[in-house]
Scaffold this motif. Structure first.
Motif, short mmCIF file in Angstrom:
data_model
loop_
_atom_site.label_atom_id
_atom_site.label_comp_id
_atom_site.label_asym_id
_atom_site.label_seq_id
_atom_site.Cartn_x
_atom_site.Cartn_y
_atom_site.Cartn_z
N PHE A 82 0.86 -1.19 0.00
CA PHE A 82 0.00 0.00 0.00
C PHE A 82 0.89 1.23 0.00
O PHE A 82 2.12 1.13 0.20
CB PHE A 82 -0.96 0.02 1.19
N THR A 87 -3.93 9.25 6.97
CA THR A 87 -4.26 7.87 6.64
C THR A 87 -4.35 7.07 7.93
O THR A 87 -3.40 7.05 8.71
CB THR A 87 -3.21 7.26 5.70
N HIS A 136 -8.33 8.75 4.78
CA HIS A 136 -8.09 7.56 3.99
C HIS A 136 -7.81 6.42 4.95
O HIS A 136 -7.29 6.64 6.03
CB HIS A 136 -6.87 7.80 3.09
N VAL A 188 -6.30 2.36 5.59
CA VAL A 188 -5.67 1.09 5.21
C VAL A 188 -6.13 0.10 6.27
O VAL A 188 -5.88 0.31 7.45
CB VAL A 188 -4.14 1.21 5.19
N ALA A 245 -8.60 -3.39 2.89
CA ALA A 245 -9.09 -2.21 2.19
C ALA A 245 -8.02 -1.15 2.17
O ALA A 245 -7.21 -1.05 3.09
CB ALA A 245 -10.36 -1.67 2.87
N ASP A 246 -7.98 -0.36 1.10
CA ASP A 246 -7.07 0.77 0.97
C ASP A 246 -7.86 1.78 0.15
O ASP A 246 -7.82 1.75 -1.08
CB ASP A 246 -5.78 0.32 0.26
N ALA A 247 -8.62 2.63 0.81
CA ALA A 247 -9.57 3.50 0.11
C ALA A 247 -9.92 4.69 0.98
O ALA A 247 -9.65 4.68 2.19
CB ALA A 247 -10.83 2.70 -0.21
N PRO A 248 -10.52 5.74 0.39
CA PRO A 248 -10.97 6.87 1.20
C PRO A 248 -11.96 6.42 2.26
O PRO A 248 -12.73 5.47 2.04
CB PRO A 248 -11.64 7.80 0.18
N GLU A 306 -15.57 6.07 1.27
CA GLU A 306 -15.82 4.94 0.39
C GLU A 306 -15.85 3.63 1.17
O GLU A 306 -16.70 2.77 0.91
CB GLU A 306 -14.70 4.90 -0.66
N VAL A 307 -14.93 3.50 2.12
CA VAL A 307 -14.91 2.28 2.94
C VAL A 307 -16.24 2.14 3.67
O VAL A 307 -16.84 1.06 3.71
CB VAL A 307 -13.74 2.30 3.95
N ARG A 345 -19.19 1.47 1.07
CA ARG A 345 -19.18 0.16 0.45
C ARG A 345 -19.58 -0.94 1.43
O ARG A 345 -20.10 -1.98 1.04
CB ARG A 345 -17.77 -0.13 -0.11
#
Lengths: 249, 303
Positions: free
Chosen positions: B22, B30, B197, B199, B208-211, B214-215, B218
């Protein structure tokens, strides 16, 4: 390793050394102990007739030498005990540099303290002991004594780095200081090597103490004995450097 | 910027970190999430050059940590706030680090002020420090070299509300100025306020590695809170339309129907509605849902 980074690492080690009571006190007691020791021995006349002035004056150099080894252990075991070793190695990620800075610190503070302390003790003994006593050869023996203290301290540093635990490291270095002369006679013809292999044996030979007979401390001369001790200390430091580089913190 | 490439760490037969990749980018905070034993701390220790990876590598600004020329002025790290020699004062702890990093001594007073440690506290030996004071000291040490990258393991653990707010504002401000901020925390509510963000790690692998948004989106189930005076009739209407209705928060919590649908159904049946609120899942709920299959897998592997 760049000189600048080494300088920073050494400044870090010096600040750590002087900002904790245990290291400062161990070092201070080591430095002071031989002087009142010389006065006490001279005042009570508690010497063998054949003892030299030099040997009598440095009677308490033996426990002081043990404190030098303890100082060396504390410089590294304090880091493992408190967990600051991780902080130190993030500040100075090259581990060889960290160990080199500790070596320079331990060697420097112990050499200076021991040189001053042994010289003062000799002068006190010289002033107080009777004229008819054999003098001994103070030079260059006092330099040898001063060199032996950093060797003992570095042995402590190496063992402390290898073992990482204060109690285990202290037990080991004290055993290295005391056991060779106790166990020497068991080794028959090898006795001169075994008994002469401890820093304490080298110290007694350098001070030309009456205790420094071949029976107790081996038949090596004072300087070969010092070289032997310095040699295996160097090997131990090499082992410590390898372990420090390879290990996860 | 922190780059982790296929990082793996095995202790004997146990794989603690498993092919992890990542990137932690500058300009945002993050968050690093994962249950206990997921491999977060081991990953951070490998990034900092303390543990050697079995394979793979971790780079900071394109270089391994051990090759940084001025590590303390590049990376500020807080791994274990308790890792201070008990016999040394906070001031001397920081002064020593400043010496090691070639950092001017006046920075010590600056970071003490920044983290709210008074001069009298700083002069005391660290033995008597509370966990909160130790955290502030650890944070001060991380900030000492004014580094571009911050790596913090559980920085708010043990802090009071003032301290938590201080850390949050400090990290947000550093990210806003273009810094790289990477922090782990178990306090989901706090992570939700601080991180941009995420991780997420489970069993040493990347989940997961996303904003952050979004996490959450989703993985969340949308729940609608509705309160009405004729509660029982409303429940029947909603259940008939296919909603899963449960009691909670002084009304009904409806799953499977979104807020407009609930409002239209109520209007169509002539029911008064006092409150109608769509409620996205909190990070905590999302995280619990994400971590569950991993925990199950681990239990399965152990049996």
């Amino acid at each position: 390793m760049s000189a600048r980074v080494f300088g920073w690492a050494l400044a870090h080690e010096w600040l750590k050394f002087r900002s904790v009571r245990s290291t400062v006190w161990t070092w201070a007691v080591m430095a002071v102990l031989p002087v009142p020791g010389a006065a006490f021995v001279a005042a009570t006349g508690s010497l063998q007739p054949e003892d030299t002035v030099l040997g009598g004056a440095l009677t308490l150099a033996v426990p002081a030498l043990a404190l030098a080894a303890v100082t060396g252990v504390l410089v590294i075991s304090g880091e493992y005990g408190s967990g600051t070793i991780a902080t130190t190695l993030t500040a100075v990620p090259r581990r060889g540099t960290v160990l080199a800075a500790k070596v320079a610190l331990v060697a420097g503070v112990l050499f200076l303290a021991a040189l001053a302390s042994a010289t003062c003790a000799y002068l006190v003994g010289d002033a107080m002991l009777a004229e008819d006593r054999p003098q001994g050869e103070p030079w260059p023996a006092l330099l040898g004594v001063a060199a032996l203290f950093p060797v003992a301290g570095l042995l402590g540093l190496a063992v402390g780095t290898l073992l990482r635990h204060a109690a285990g490291a202290l037990t080991t270095v004290v055993a290295l200081l005391l056991l060779p002369s106790m166990l020497g006679p068991l080794f028959g013809p090898a006795e001169r090597w075994v008994a002469g292999a401890s820093p304490t044996a080298a110290l007694e030979k350098l001070t030309q103490s009456a205790d420094a007979d071949a029976q107790a401390v081996g038949s090596l001369g004072a300087w070969p004995s010092l070289a032997l001790v310095a040699g295996y200390t160097l090997l131990a430091l090499g082992g410590a450097a390898t372990a420090l580089r390879r290990r996860d913190v | 910027m922190i780059e982790v490439h296929r990082l793996t760490k095995r202790f004997g037969t146990a794989t603690v970190v498993d092919g992890l990749s990542f990137t932690v980018r500058p300009g945002r905070v993050t968050g690093f999430l994962g249950p206990n034993g997921a491999g977060k701390s081991t990953t951070l220790r490998m990034i900092l050059g303390l543990d050697r990876p079995t394979s793979g590598r971790a780079l900071i600004g394109g270089r391994p940590y051990r090759e940084l020329t001025a590590p303390l002025r590049t990376v500020g790290a807080l791994l274990d706030a308790r890792a201070v020699h008990g016999g040394r004062s906070a001031y001397h702890h920081l002064a020593g680090l400043a010496a090691a990093g070639g950092i001017p001594r006046r920075r010590v007073a600056e970071v003490l002020r920044l983290t709210g440690l008074g001069p009298q506290t700083a002069a005391r030996r660290a033995k008597g420090f509370s966990l909160g004071m130790s955290q502030r000291l650890g944070l001060a040490a991380a900030l000492l070299g004014d580094p571009e990258v911050l790596i913090l393991d559980e920085p708010v653990n043990g802090l009071d509300t003032d301290g938590i707010r201080l850390v949050r504002e400090l990290l947000r401000e550093r990210a806003a100025r273009g810094g790289t901020v990477f922090l782990s925390s178990h306090l989901m509510s706090e992570m939700e306020l601080t991180a941009d963000h995420l991780v997420v790690l489970g069993n040493g692998r990347l989940l997961a590695d996303a904003p952050l948004a979004e996490v959450i989106a989703r993985n969340s189930r949308t729940v609608t809170l509705v309160r009405a005076p004729e509660a029982e009739r409303l429940r029947e209407v909603l259940a008939a339309a296919g909603g899963r209705v449960s009691a909670g928060d002084g009304g009904w919590l409806v799953e499977g129907l979104d807020a407009p649908t609930v409002g239209e159904l109520a209007a169509a049946h002539g029911l008064t509605v006092h409150e109608l609120t769509p409620r996205p899942s909190s990070l905590e709920e999302v995280y619990t849902a994400m971590a569950q299959p991993v925990a199950g897998q681990r239990a399965g592997a152990a049996s």
